[in-house]
Scaffold this motif. Structure first.
Motif, short mmCIF file in Angstrom:
data_model
loop_
_atom_site.label_atom_id
_atom_site.label_comp_id
_atom_site.label_asym_id
_atom_site.label_seq_id
_atom_site.Cartn_x
_atom_site.Cartn_y
_atom_site.Cartn_z
N SER A 197 -15.92 21.45 66.27
CA SER A 197 -14.48 21.21 66.47
C SER A 197 -14.00 19.91 65.85
CB SER A 197 -14.15 21.21 67.97
OG SER A 197 -14.73 20.10 68.61
N GLY A 198 -12.72 19.96 65.47
CA GLY A 198 -11.95 18.78 65.16
C GLY A 198 -10.79 18.82 66.12
N ALA A 199 -9.58 18.85 65.59
CA ALA A 199 -8.43 19.07 66.46
C ALA A 199 -8.47 20.48 67.05
CB ALA A 199 -7.13 18.88 65.68
N TYR A 200 -9.05 21.41 66.27
CA TYR A 200 -9.11 22.80 66.69
C TYR A 200 -10.56 23.27 66.72
CZ TYR A 200 -4.27 21.93 65.54
OH TYR A 200 -3.03 21.37 65.48
N GLY A 233 -12.78 22.44 63.05
CA GLY A 233 -12.20 21.40 62.22
C GLY A 233 -10.72 21.19 62.47
N GLY A 234 -10.01 20.88 61.38
CA GLY A 234 -8.61 20.51 61.49
C GLY A 234 -7.63 21.62 61.19
N GLU A 235 -8.13 22.84 61.00
CA GLU A 235 -7.26 23.97 60.70
C GLU A 235 -7.41 25.05 61.77
OE1 GLU A 235 -5.15 24.00 58.20
OE2 GLU A 235 -5.85 22.08 57.36
N ASP A 282 -9.52 29.95 67.50
CA ASP A 282 -8.54 29.39 68.42
C ASP A 282 -7.75 30.50 69.12
OD1 ASP A 282 -8.80 26.43 67.78
OD2 ASP A 282 -8.42 27.28 65.79
N THR A 286 -14.54 19.84 75.71
CA THR A 286 -14.21 20.17 74.32
C THR A 286 -13.27 21.36 74.27
OG1 THR A 286 -16.41 19.41 73.67
CG2 THR A 286 -15.15 20.65 72.04
N VAL A 345 -9.35 21.19 72.82
CA VAL A 345 -8.89 22.06 71.74
C VAL A 345 -7.75 22.95 72.22
CG1 VAL A 345 -9.55 23.99 70.24
CG2 VAL A 345 -11.07 22.01 70.47
N ASN A 405 -4.52 21.02 72.37
CA ASN A 405 -3.99 20.79 71.03
C ASN A 405 -3.29 22.05 70.50
OD1 ASN A 405 -4.97 18.17 70.97
ND2 ASN A 405 -6.83 18.70 69.86
N CYS A 406 -3.90 23.19 70.73
CA CYS A 406 -3.31 24.45 70.27
C CYS A 406 -1.98 24.73 70.97
CB CYS A 406 -4.27 25.61 70.53
SG CYS A 406 -5.74 25.64 69.48
#
Length: 223
Positions: A153-156, A159-161, A166, A188, A192, A195-196
């Motif tokens: 994971s990043g933001a999602y 990663g970041g996409e 998700d 985690t 995520v 963020n979504c």
């Protein structure tokens, strides 16, 4: 009238996945509610079974052709409407996304309505029995999902996409909270998910924002 018609139910997590994909890709679609409880379940009506022989939601109709199963629908949408891809192009990355999604799918098959109804009607399971069942199997998939996303994971989720992962995670977390699973032990997944849920497509697709959402839930917070 849109060429895309989605037969779904506001609280169905598999329907939620497809709504997310449609909104994320900016696709216009007609929303048709299939109430899973009214009159013994509208999914069992002969006219709906003509569209989906399994009698399940969701079903996506596109130009008069019908597709069931959320994973099949998401892959179809990504191929026919390639804007804002939700499956990675690289084979390994795509396989990892599919691995994550299918893990959640396995858990979903143990927590869906027809399984819970069978437990009650055919096995005599009490509400406490069903709750124990749900806590066990949802907890197992969240635990393994947490370990996977700790690495990816990043933001999602990956990663970041935004990806299809998700679209599987957020509905599963919604179901977990609905069934009183303690999601705070999966930091985690919780991060995520939050963020979504800040994204417009996730707001539009949320179960509490649909035309068939009961009025008492429409103003509920989604975060």
């Amino acid at each position: 009238m849109s060429d895309l018609v989605l037969y779904n139910y506001f609280r169905s997590s598999t329907s939620y996945r497809v709504r997310l994909a449609l909104h994320w890709k900016g696709l216009s679609f007609e929303y048709r509610s299939v109430h899973l409880l009214n009159h013994g379940g509208e999914q069992h009506r002969p006219e709906y079974r003509e569209l989906n022989p399994a009698g399940e939601v969701p079903t996506l109709s596109h130009n008069g052709k019908h597709i069931g199963q959320s994973m099949a629908i998401l892959q179809y949408l990504d191929e026919v409407f390639p804007q804002k891809r939700i499956f990675a192009a690289k084979p390994l990355e795509k396989a990892q996304i599919l691995q994550f999604c299918e893990g959640i799918n396995c858990a979903h098959s143990l927590q869906n309505l027809k399984v819970l109804q069978f437990m009650e009607k055919e096995l005599g399971s009490s509400p406490a029995d069903k709750n124990r069942w749900l806590q066990e199997w949802i907890g197992r998939i969240l635990e393994s999902s947490e370990k996977m996303l700790e690495k990816t994971s990043g933001a999602y989720a990956f990663g970041g996409e935004i990806t299809a992962a998700d679209f599987f995670l957020v509905p599963q977390m919604f179901s977990a909270q609905r069934f009183n699973v303690n999601v705070s032990v999966y930091p985690t997944l919780a991060r995520v998910t939050q963020n979504c849920l800040r994204l417009d497509a996730f707001e539009k697709a949320h179960p509490f924002r649909q035309i068939d959402t009961p009025s008492e839930l429409k103003n509920s917070a989604i975060l």
